[in-house]
Design an enzyme around this catalytic site. Structure first.
Site, PDB file in Angstrom:
ATOM      1  CD  GLU A   1      -4.981  -0.003  -7.042  1.00  0.00           C
ATOM      2  OE1 GLU A   1      -5.884  -0.403  -7.826  1.00  0.00           O
ATOM      3  OE2 GLU A   1      -3.827  -0.460  -7.056  1.00  0.00           O
TER       4      GLU A   1
ATOM      5  CG  ASN B   1      -2.203  -4.836 -11.340  1.00  0.00           C
ATOM      6  OD1 ASN B   1      -2.304  -5.048 -10.128  1.00  0.00           O
ATOM      7  ND2 ASN B   1      -3.236  -4.937 -12.161  1.00  0.00           N
TER       8      ASN B   1
ATOM      9  CG  ASN C   1      -0.764  -3.478  -6.320  1.00  0.00           C
ATOM     10  OD1 ASN C   1      -1.595  -2.736  -5.825  1.00  0.00           O
ATOM     11  ND2 ASN C   1      -0.943  -4.080  -7.496  1.00  0.00           N
ATOM     12  CD  GLU C   2      -4.961  -5.009  -7.024  1.00  0.00           C
ATOM     13  OE1 GLU C   2      -4.849  -5.614  -8.110  1.00  0.00           O
ATOM     14  OE2 GLU C   2      -5.685  -4.011  -6.886  1.00  0.00           O
TER      15      GLU C   2
ATOM     16  CD  GLN D   1      -3.409   4.896 -11.863  1.00  0.00           C
ATOM     17  OE1 GLN D   1      -2.489   5.632 -12.173  1.00  0.00           O
ATOM     18  NE2 GLN D   1      -3.430   3.607 -12.175  1.00  0.00           N
TER      19      GLN D   1
ATOM     20  CD  GLU E   1      -0.595   0.791 -12.014  1.00  0.00           C
ATOM     21  OE1 GLU E   1      -0.191  -0.371 -12.164  1.00  0.00           O
ATOM     22  OE2 GLU E   1      -1.761   1.068 -11.683  1.00  0.00           O
TER      23      GLU E   1
ATOM     24  CE1 TYR F   1      -9.952   1.458  -9.099  1.00  0.00           C
ATOM     25  CE2 TYR F   1      -9.338  -0.795  -8.587  1.00  0.00           C
ATOM     26  CZ  TYR F   1      -8.981   0.505  -8.868  1.00  0.00           C
ATOM     27  OH  TYR F   1      -7.659   0.857  -8.910  1.00  0.00           O
TER      28      TYR F   1
END
Length: 845
Positions: free
Chosen positions: A303, A74, A174-175, A351, A36, A254
């Site tokens: 993720e 993001n 994404n999200e 990442q 990212e 996470y």
């Protein structure tokens, strides 16, 4: 999958592996990566002023990463791909709202595709569902995949790429459910938009794999979007009853906890989320009457990682410093993906570089964090098919994070997965998540006579015992050498070590090893090793170019980890005490080298004091130590300059933002007793934002010059923190000239390692300064101030350097290495196995 039988405490653990009972294929894509535009991930990570970083390319090839997600995250919610193609000098700079930065667009689609080809990985692109449009998404797909004579395909050709990139994987946002997103959406709005975009995108290229945006896998958002989007659409698919508009469903989770056990077992919550999401995929298909001719959709866990955003803030680059507990958690994460391979079609660690990553870049090299090693082991061995495995052992019964996991998940101390590859080699990973207890395990289920090998991490190498760095000539003055220091050049990238020490040349003697221009001035030597301490040679000498006195005492080396003023990352600093021959003054001066220590230039003076004697009636400054924190160089030293004559000595610091001018003196350790003398400050960073300062304390009740320490959240505020006396469990009180380092090895929270000047032993603490200190015997000789360094190739090995003792007539500079934890235990008692390559890692204290 792995089944579990809970044993009472003290029961004999047993693992049964059925290597020929194949359950589900392990998709190689579970070892995917993520790149990212965030922090240093792209600019400085993948790509710097010299182009693609070759060291990262090689490391990435080592883990055989099959697919990499790009450009977010993001970030993608405000990213417009068209800004990042074409001539670089014409690419616009844009605000990057997700991480409050500026995007230069010097690295874009074509650069990413070229990098993927270099490392041998497949691209996975995320579409902008924030400020982006369907038209823009269709254009990007055309640019990447079309063979037609059309506008965007021709634009790709104009930009130098004739052949399409054939990007297979595309994420529908994404999200977008999150309140932190630009253009946050409800589940109803997202499901409608995603489905319509999917129809249009598959008209351009029906071969692509489309991935639905998700939440946690167990939320209402997940089920609603699954039900609305995973259905048979004959019109949208040109009448096909063997394909689907939506091919995968994304999950992001996470895990993290400050408690090392909760931290290590937390990924089991993700396993439950996978099981719930997999069932919801089935339920959506059932309710929507999706025929079995349509392949079952899988989960894209794109993720995952250990991340605590409060200690590694996203807008500040999210650079986590990982511990052994984090490495165990990553091992459990990867075990989860093996066990749940029936459901998981892809997983992408977030990442792959610098940002919450197992790999960190320095200017001229890479740092492989603790979490790198389980990732490497899994990617090498855990491929093929998951096999039936059963574990019998005791279990963790305490609270969990997240809390709901306690009732929803088993938490055995031994976390296990097993595979068998296409060549018939079976592999098994066992992660022992217990804080302090090793486990001896019965392993059964393989054929008698099997060859079983174990992989426990980085191969060990021989330890060094009193290797001589420098043995001074006979004409040196007593004590010949003293006060040695050693540093690894982290920005050098080739395991270069530098050492320095007090050097008692025979001043005024024509046979002294000093050029004619300075026959009476002592200098500070700088020696180098390029083989991790096996051999040493002189690199340079640092002379007093300002005062004409000589650099006599207390050298300290530091490599700058970021730019300060006009001095760039990787600049070497050497501080030392300039003192005339009659010892009538002391002056802490700083010199810099921009060529890895070959040449040195005076930079500035930090502090000036009186006679160089350690009695209270004198006013010297001593014993410098320095590092960069929060954009400043913090410079600690011992200070006897008390204008009121009420103090003996104190520890202070000053800071600078340019290395030229210095801020006011700030007290760190001060006692309101003129006979008490704290000194010899050394500071190290600990996990979770803490710092430790060790110092000697003349005036302590435990012993003369007892070693004390303080813990602080900010290394500039030790003055308000309480004292702790270092007393080992066997009653030993270390005394005099301490040094400390922290290493991620030796326990879930790593290990604080402390030396002193009175004993050859080291003192270990596995609880960030709380709880017990244990004694570790070493082969190193006692020395006045023994500096420590964590070895770059094995964090369980500590280098000790000493320059001899006060008044020593035969002092020399020597290095010794010692392993702070015993060798990892063998794989266990194996009853059988044919052509079995058992892999695993266990920890033992």
């Amino acid at each position: 999958m792995t089944t579990f039988t809970k044993l009472d405490d003290g029961g004999q653990p047993c693992i049964t592996v059925s290597p020929y009972h194949r359950l589900s294929k392990v998709n190689d894509n579970v070892y995917g990566g993520f790149a990212e535009h965030m922090g240093r991930r792209i600019y400085g990570g993948i790509y710097d002023e010299n182009g693609f970083r070759k060291d990262f390319i090689q490391s990435f090839k080592d883990i055989n990463c099959p697919v990499v997600r790009y450009p977010g995250g993001n970030f993608v919610a405000t990213y417009h791909w068209i800004d990042g193609v074409g001539p670089r000098e014409k690419r616009p700079r844009r605000l990057a709202l997700a991480w409050t930065g500026v995007e230069s667009n010097q690295f874009g689609t074509d650069e990413f595709m070229k990098w993927c080809e270099l490392v041998g990985t497949e691209p996975y692109l995320a579409l902008n569902f924030g400020t982006g449009t369907l038209e823009e998404a269709l254009a990007w797909l055309e640019y990447c995949n079309s063979t037609q004579d059309t506008h965007y395909a021709n634009l790709r050709r104009d930009n130098g790429r004739e052949k399409p990139y054939y990007v297979k994987y595309w994420a529908l946002g994404n999200e977008v459910w999150g309140p932190w997103q630009v253009e946050q959406m409800t589940k109803e709005d997202y499901a409608k938009k995603a489905y319509q975009w999917a129809k249009a995108l598959k008209l351009v290229d029906p071969s692509i794999v489309l991935i639905l945006c998700r939440e946690t896998g167990h939320s209402e958002w997940d089920f609603y979007t699954l039900k609305e989007c995973m259905k048979l659409d004959l019109h949208g698919l040109g009448g096909s009853a063997i394909a689907s508009l939506i091919d995968m469903h994304s999950i992001h989770i996470y895990t993290a906890s400050t408690d090392p056990v909760k931290n290590a077992i937390a990924p089991r919550a993700a396993e439950r989320a996978i099981e719930i999401c997999g069932s919801r995929i089935d339920l959506a298909r059932i309710q929507n009457n999706v025929p079995p001719t349509v392949p079952r959709q899988t989960i894209c866990f794109d993720e995952w990682n250990v991340w605590e955003p409060q200690r590694a803030v996203g807008s500040e680059g999210a650079e986590e410093k990982y511990t052994l507990s984090d490495a165990l958690a990553v091992g459990v994460w990867l075990n989860v993906f093996i066990r749940q391979s029936k459901y998981v079609g892809m997983a992408n660690i977030a990442q792959s570089m610098d940002v919450i990553s197992p790999l960190m870049t320095a200017k001229d090299g890479l740092i492989k964090q603790t979490t790198w090693w389980p990732l490497l082991l899994f990617s090498k061995y855990m491929r093929g098919w998951s096999v039936a495995t059963h574990v019998s052992c005791d279990a963790y019964n305490g609270d969990s994070e997240p809390k709901w996991m306690r009732a929803a998940c088993d938490t055995p101390w031994l976390d296990v997965s097993a595979t068998i590859d296409d060549d018939g080699f079976a592999s098994m990973v066992v992660v022992n998540t217990h804080l302090s207890e090793a486990r001896e395990v019965d392993v059964s289920g393989l054929k008698v006579g099997a060859v079983v090998t174990a992989q426990a991490g980085v191969p060990s190498r021989r330890l060094l015992t009193n290797i001589t760095v420098f043995d001074p000539p006979d004409n040196y003055s007593v004590p010949r050498t003293l006060y040695a220091r050693v540093r690894k050049l982290d920005c050098d990238g080739d395991n270069t070590l530098l050492a320095t020490w007090e050097n008692y040349i025979p001043t005024g003697n024509s046979t002294a090893p000093c050029p004619d221009s300075c026959p009476v001035n002592p200098y500070i030597p700088v020696w180098v090793s390029t083989d991790l301490g096996e051999t040493w040679s002189e690199r340079s000498r640092v002379y007093d170019t300002q005062n004409g006195w000589g650099l006599r005492y207390q050298p300290e080396l530091y490599e700058m980890t970021e730019s300060i003023g006009n001095f760039s990352t990787g600049t070497l600093l050497l501080a030392a005490n300039s003192i005339p021959a009659d010892l009538s003054e002391t002056k802490l001066d700083v010199y810099a080298s921009t060529d890895k220590g070959y040449t040195w230039t005076f930079v500035s003076s930090v502090a000036r004091g009186g006679d160089a004697f350690p009695e209270n009636q004198f006013e010297p400054v001593w014993e410098p130590f320095m590092f960069i924190y929060d954009g400043e160089l913090v410079f600690y030293y011992s200070d006897q300059r008390d204008p009121n004559n009420t103090l003996g000595q104190k520890i202070v610091h000053q800071t600078t933002t340019d290395l030229r001018t210095w801020g006011p003196v700030v007290d760190d350790i001060v006692y309101a007793n003129e006979t008490w003398r704290p000194g010899m400050p050394i500071v190290s960073e600990l996990p979770f934002g803490n710092w430790i300062m060790t110092f000697e304390f003349f005036g302590a009740v435990e012993a003369e010059f007892a070693v004390y320490y303080r813990i602080s959240r900010n290394p500039r505020t030790f003055g308000s923190k309480p004292d702790h006396a270092l007393v080992a469990t066997d009653g030993t009180v270390p005394r005099g000239s301490p040094y400390n380092v922290w290493t991620p090895a030796g326990g879930p929270l790593g290990t604080i390692v402390v030396s002193d000047g009175n004993n050859p032993e080291l003192y270990l603490n596995h609880n960030l300064g709380g709880g017990a200190w244990t004694v570790l015997n070493t082969t190193a000789a006692s020395s006045y101030t023994r500096a420590l360094m964590v070895m770059p190739d094995d964090p369980a090995i500590i280098m000790i350097i000493g320059g001899g003792v006060l008044g020593g007539e035969d002092n020399s500079v020597q290095v010794t290495t010692v392993k702070i934890e015993p060798n990892l235990p063998k794989f266990g008692r194996c009853n059988a196995g044919s052509r079995a390559n058992a892999t695993g890692y266990r920890r033992q204290h």
